[in-house]
Design a protein around this motif. Structure first.
Motif, mmCIF file in Angstrom:
data_model
loop_
_atom_site.group_PDB
_atom_site.id
_atom_site.type_symbol
_atom_site.label_atom_id
_atom_site.label_comp_id
_atom_site.label_asym_id
_atom_site.label_seq_id
_atom_site.Cartn_x
_atom_site.Cartn_y
_atom_site.Cartn_z
ATOM 1 N N GLN A 263 39.754 -13.988 -64.289
ATOM 2 C CA GLN A 263 40.406 -15.294 -64.217
ATOM 3 C C GLN A 263 41.047 -15.600 -62.862
ATOM 4 O OE1 GLN A 263 42.734 -16.160 -67.677
ATOM 5 N NE2 GLN A 263 41.297 -15.185 -69.058
ATOM 6 N N GLY A 264 40.420 -15.099 -61.820
ATOM 7 C CA GLY A 264 40.894 -15.432 -60.477
ATOM 8 C C GLY A 264 41.969 -14.522 -59.934
ATOM 9 N N TYR A 265 42.245 -13.411 -60.626
ATOM 10 C CA TYR A 265 43.294 -12.501 -60.157
ATOM 11 C C TYR A 265 42.756 -11.373 -59.273
ATOM 12 C CZ TYR A 265 46.506 -14.988 -63.122
ATOM 13 O OH TYR A 265 47.274 -15.977 -63.669
ATOM 14 N N ARG B 183 46.456 -16.891 -56.533
ATOM 15 C CA ARG B 183 45.308 -16.769 -57.423
ATOM 16 C C ARG B 183 44.132 -17.612 -56.919
ATOM 17 N NH1 ARG B 183 45.772 -19.171 -63.419
ATOM 18 N NH2 ARG B 183 43.857 -18.367 -64.299
ATOM 19 N N LEU B 184 42.904 -17.140 -57.155
ATOM 20 C CA LEU B 184 41.714 -17.893 -56.741
ATOM 21 C C LEU B 184 41.643 -19.237 -57.429
ATOM 22 C CD1 LEU B 184 38.860 -15.211 -56.839
ATOM 23 C CD2 LEU B 184 39.778 -16.318 -54.812
ATOM 24 N N PRO B 185 41.299 -20.299 -56.766
ATOM 25 C CA PRO B 185 41.189 -20.443 -55.337
ATOM 26 C C PRO B 185 42.467 -21.053 -54.740
ATOM 27 C CG PRO B 185 40.106 -22.274 -56.462
ATOM 28 C CD PRO B 185 40.808 -21.475 -57.509
ATOM 29 N N GLU C 142 51.758 -13.679 -59.305
ATOM 30 C CA GLU C 142 51.916 -14.414 -60.573
ATOM 31 C C GLU C 142 52.865 -13.698 -61.544
ATOM 32 O OE1 GLU C 142 49.720 -17.300 -61.393
ATOM 33 O OE2 GLU C 142 51.100 -17.626 -63.067
ATOM 34 N N LEU D 99 33.731 -25.236 -53.271
ATOM 35 C CA LEU D 99 34.688 -24.762 -54.277
ATOM 36 C C LEU D 99 34.301 -25.248 -55.667
ATOM 37 C CD1 LEU D 99 38.069 -25.305 -52.380
ATOM 38 C CD2 LEU D 99 36.782 -23.208 -52.624
ATOM 39 N N TYR E 222 34.244 -21.887 -57.791
ATOM 40 C CA TYR E 222 35.525 -21.723 -58.483
ATOM 41 C C TYR E 222 35.771 -22.826 -59.510
ATOM 42 C CZ TYR E 222 36.195 -18.405 -54.717
ATOM 43 O OH TYR E 222 36.030 -17.360 -53.847
ATOM 44 N N MET F 261 35.667 -22.271 -63.278
ATOM 45 C CA MET F 261 36.777 -21.728 -64.078
ATOM 46 C C MET F 261 37.451 -22.814 -64.924
ATOM 47 S SD MET F 261 38.891 -18.833 -62.005
ATOM 48 C CE MET F 261 39.003 -19.545 -60.400
ATOM 49 N N ASP G 155 39.592 -21.008 -68.467
ATOM 50 C CA ASP G 155 40.708 -20.147 -68.190
ATOM 51 C C ASP G 155 41.969 -20.796 -68.751
ATOM 52 O OD1 ASP G 155 42.803 -19.060 -66.867
ATOM 53 O OD2 ASP G 155 42.281 -19.927 -64.937
ATOM 54 N N ARG H 260 45.271 -25.861 -63.718
ATOM 55 C CA ARG H 260 45.051 -26.220 -62.318
ATOM 56 C C ARG H 260 44.193 -27.470 -62.230
ATOM 57 N NH1 ARG H 260 43.154 -20.667 -60.012
ATOM 58 N NH2 ARG H 260 41.977 -20.687 -61.933
ATOM 59 N N ASN I 222 43.394 -29.168 -59.707
ATOM 60 C CA ASN I 222 42.448 -29.282 -58.589
ATOM 61 C C ASN I 222 41.041 -28.844 -58.995
ATOM 62 O OD1 ASN I 222 43.273 -26.672 -58.799
ATOM 63 N ND2 ASN I 222 43.516 -26.296 -56.624
ATOM 64 N N LEU I 223 40.938 -27.960 -59.993
ATOM 65 C CA LEU I 223 39.614 -27.564 -60.487
ATOM 66 C C LEU I 223 38.887 -28.780 -61.060
ATOM 67 C CD1 LEU I 223 40.389 -24.220 -62.402
ATOM 68 C CD2 LEU I 223 39.626 -24.485 -60.054
ATOM 69 N N TRP J 87 38.050 -31.576 -58.009
ATOM 70 C CA TRP J 87 36.849 -31.406 -57.187
ATOM 71 C C TRP J 87 35.612 -31.994 -57.846
ATOM 72 C CZ3 TRP J 87 38.460 -25.659 -56.916
ATOM 73 C CH2 TRP J 87 39.429 -25.495 -55.914
#
Lengths: 450, 126
Positions: A198-200, A277-279, A376, B67, B71, B74, B78, B84, B86-87, B90
């Motif tokens: 999960q981006g960690y 965390r990603l991104p 986090e 991105l 990304y 996700m 998640d 988030r 911003n996901l 985009w």
């Protein structure tokens, strides 16, 4: 029915600022790459450096092959500059912004150009990812990060070309085919792996390429060749290499300061408050100046750590520092890497490992892939992640015969997955008391109103 | 199937964001058309001007294909940590945020590469 005409997404002045910042970043990164290449040619002599670069193309590249020992400092630097230039060209040619993730990718490519990546072994991977994108009807730009980071599997291409014992031409065809096939399967695996942690884990392609390399290694070994272990680790690097990190630190800091002035401090504080965390694109979030100064600070920390434990400042170690520098525009900062680093040191001391040995020193530098866990969930979680990471990374390299250069990405991905699984399970089942009280009050009021 | 999954994941992420503020009411309304779709989300959370601006910025950030294609996958998968936007940002053409009598309204417009905003329409709620 009502029709809506949708305006442009971004205001004009924003475009102007971004264009200026883009120009600055491209000039800076091109300048650094050119500087490396010229320094490499100067330190070893142009003829020797070029001869060394040619030798590296067909030298086994699996972990750990320190190019500074195999072909000399200059050849390794020129090779690294060529690999980075290929990456940057690809970014430019596809009209992709040079921002946090692309800076991280180009710096990582340059770092690993000192111990594993060569122009010869990255090109088939690029082609494979390109074909994968076209196959799915997508633009290559959408998969470009997977292509750039996916060059972690470059050693597989070199392995198929020179370590299988086949005649040269069939071996070359096998290498090209193997590299293209590997690049082709990277995107679906990378997307699935991303959902695991999960981006960690910042090096998601490390987990991905490690996973793919497990299969590749099994297939290669099933074919019969016995892969040599050992490799090359420069235990007595030149003083030129020893001070190379200082030049990176100074250039990044100066560029950041010139770009942002005193305003970089405000940006830095904002970066330090991010989990990472990603991104997490720090260039977009703050400014190029703040991100560059952050890159300089974390590289200085990494250099300080290496000097403190007395490890040699050789190709792989400088590669680790460049990776930290790159990812400090994309997730890392001093606050979230320190707890992880402390966990690695604690594990090393408890299990009586030599902290200056190849495994522990690279484990420490690359353990910072787990920085978002500290960012986090706090210092204890980051410390535990670092502690587990070192024990894992000392084992995982053997699983894939060193084919995936981002071995720490594999170990970090597995570590992040188990930690996140436990935390998620705990948080999903333990509803906070305040929330429970609020819901029960709400239910009571609903009953009352009925 | 591809379109259905895409919509489900974006709804998932935006619902995640709304539920982070623990609302007592959340309404998600989808208007699907040939050229794209409009998603209207209402909740009963009162947000400050600064909070609304943050949402607006996250939803209207620059196009980032590198991105979004990686990304961005996700989004909606998640459900851990904070949502988030911003996901989502985009992958949309535009996002509007406004204050209603009882909370917040977020409007999202989606469309593919051949999306023609001039032909985009939503049902008249009046």
């Amino acid at each position: 029915m009502v029709s809506f005409r949708l305006p442009q997404k971004r205001p004009v002045e924003g475009v102007f600022l971004i264009k200026n910042e883009q120009r600055f970043l491209f000039v800076l990164v091109w300048g650094m790459i050119a500087g490396w290449a010229l320094a490499g040619l100067a330190v070893q002599g142009p003829f020797e450096a070029v001869r060394g670069v040619a030798e590296l193309q067909l030298h086994p590249a699996r972990l750990i092959n320190d190019f500074t020992l195999i072909a000399g400092d200059g050849a390794a630097m020129v090779n690294a500059a060529l690999v980075a230039a290929l990456g940057l060209l690809l970014v430019r040619a596809n009209g992709i912004r040079l921002s946090g993730p692309t800076v991280a990718a180009v710096f990582t490519m340059m770092g690993f150009g000192l111990f594993g990546k060569t122009p010869f072994n990255v090109l088939p991977i690029f082609l494979g990812v390109y074909l994968s994108a076209r196959f799915m009807g997508k633009r290559f730009g959408e998969y470009i990060l997977m292509a750039l980071f996916g060059t972690a599997l470059g050693p597989l291409v070199t392995l198929l070309a020179v370590e299988t014992g086949l005649p040269f031409v069939p071996a070359l065809a096998l290498a090209a085919g193997g590299g293209i096939l590997t690049g082709f399967v990277l995107p679906p695996v990378a997307i699935t792996m991303l959902r695991l942690h999960q981006g960690y884990n910042l090096y998601n392609i490390g987990l991905t390429s490690g996973f793919v390399a497990l299969f590749a290694s099994a297939l290669v070994l099933a074919g019969g060749p016995v892969l040599e272990t050992g490799g090359f680790w420069n235990t007595d690097p030149s003083s030129f290499l020893g001070f190379l990190p200082l030049s990176i630190i100074v250039v990044l800091f100066a560029a950041g300061w010139i770009s942002g002035g005193k305003a970089v401090f405000r940006g830095l504080f904002r970066i330090f408050s991010q989990p990472g965390r990603l991104p997490s694109d720090y260039i977009e979030l703050t400014s190029a100046g703040a991100a560059l100064v952050n890159m300089s600070l974390t590289t200085a920390m990494a250099w300080g750590y290496v000097l403190l434990v007395g490890a040699p400042v050789n190709g792989p170690v400088i590669g680790g520092m460049l990776t930290i520098a790159g990812f400090s525009a994309f997730g890392k900062h001093p606050r979230n890497i320190l707890p992880v680093l402390a966990g690695v040191v604690a594990a090393g001391l408890l299990f009586r490992k030599d902290l200056s040995a190849p495994g522990p020193v690279l484990g420490a530098l690359f353990s910072t892939t787990l920085a978002p866990i500290a960012g986090e969930f706090g210092i204890p979680a980051g410390f535990i992640a670092g502690f587990i990471h070192l024990t894992m990374v000392l084992q995982t390299g053997g699983w894939h015969s060193g084919i995936s250069l981002y071995n720490n990405g594999l170990a970090g991905g597995l570590t992040a997955t188990i930690i996140i699984a436990v935390i998620e399970w705990y948080r999903s089942n333990k509803e906070p008391r305040k929330k429970r009280e609020r819901h029960s009050k709400h239910e009571e009021s609903q009953e009352g109103s009925v | 199937m591809k379109r259905k999954e895409f919509i489900l994941h974006l709804i998932g992420e935006i619902a995640h964001f709304i539920l982070d503020s623990d609302p007592m009411r959340m309404v998600i309304s989808l208007h699907q058309e040939e050229d794209g779709l409009h998603l209207a989300i209402f909740d009963d959370t009162e947000r400050t001007d600064e909070e609304l601006e943050k949402i607006r910025t996250a939803l209207n950030n620059a196009q980032r294909p590198e991105l979004a294609g990686y990304y961005g996958s996700m989004a909606g998968y998640d459900m851990f940590g904070t949502a988030r936007l911003n996901l989502v940002g985009w992958q949309i053409k535009r996002g509007d945020v406004s204050r209603t009598d009882s909370g917040t309204n977020i409007d999202l417009w989606f469309g593919g590469d051949r999306f023609d905003p001039g032909r985009f329409s939503i049902p008249d709620e009046g």
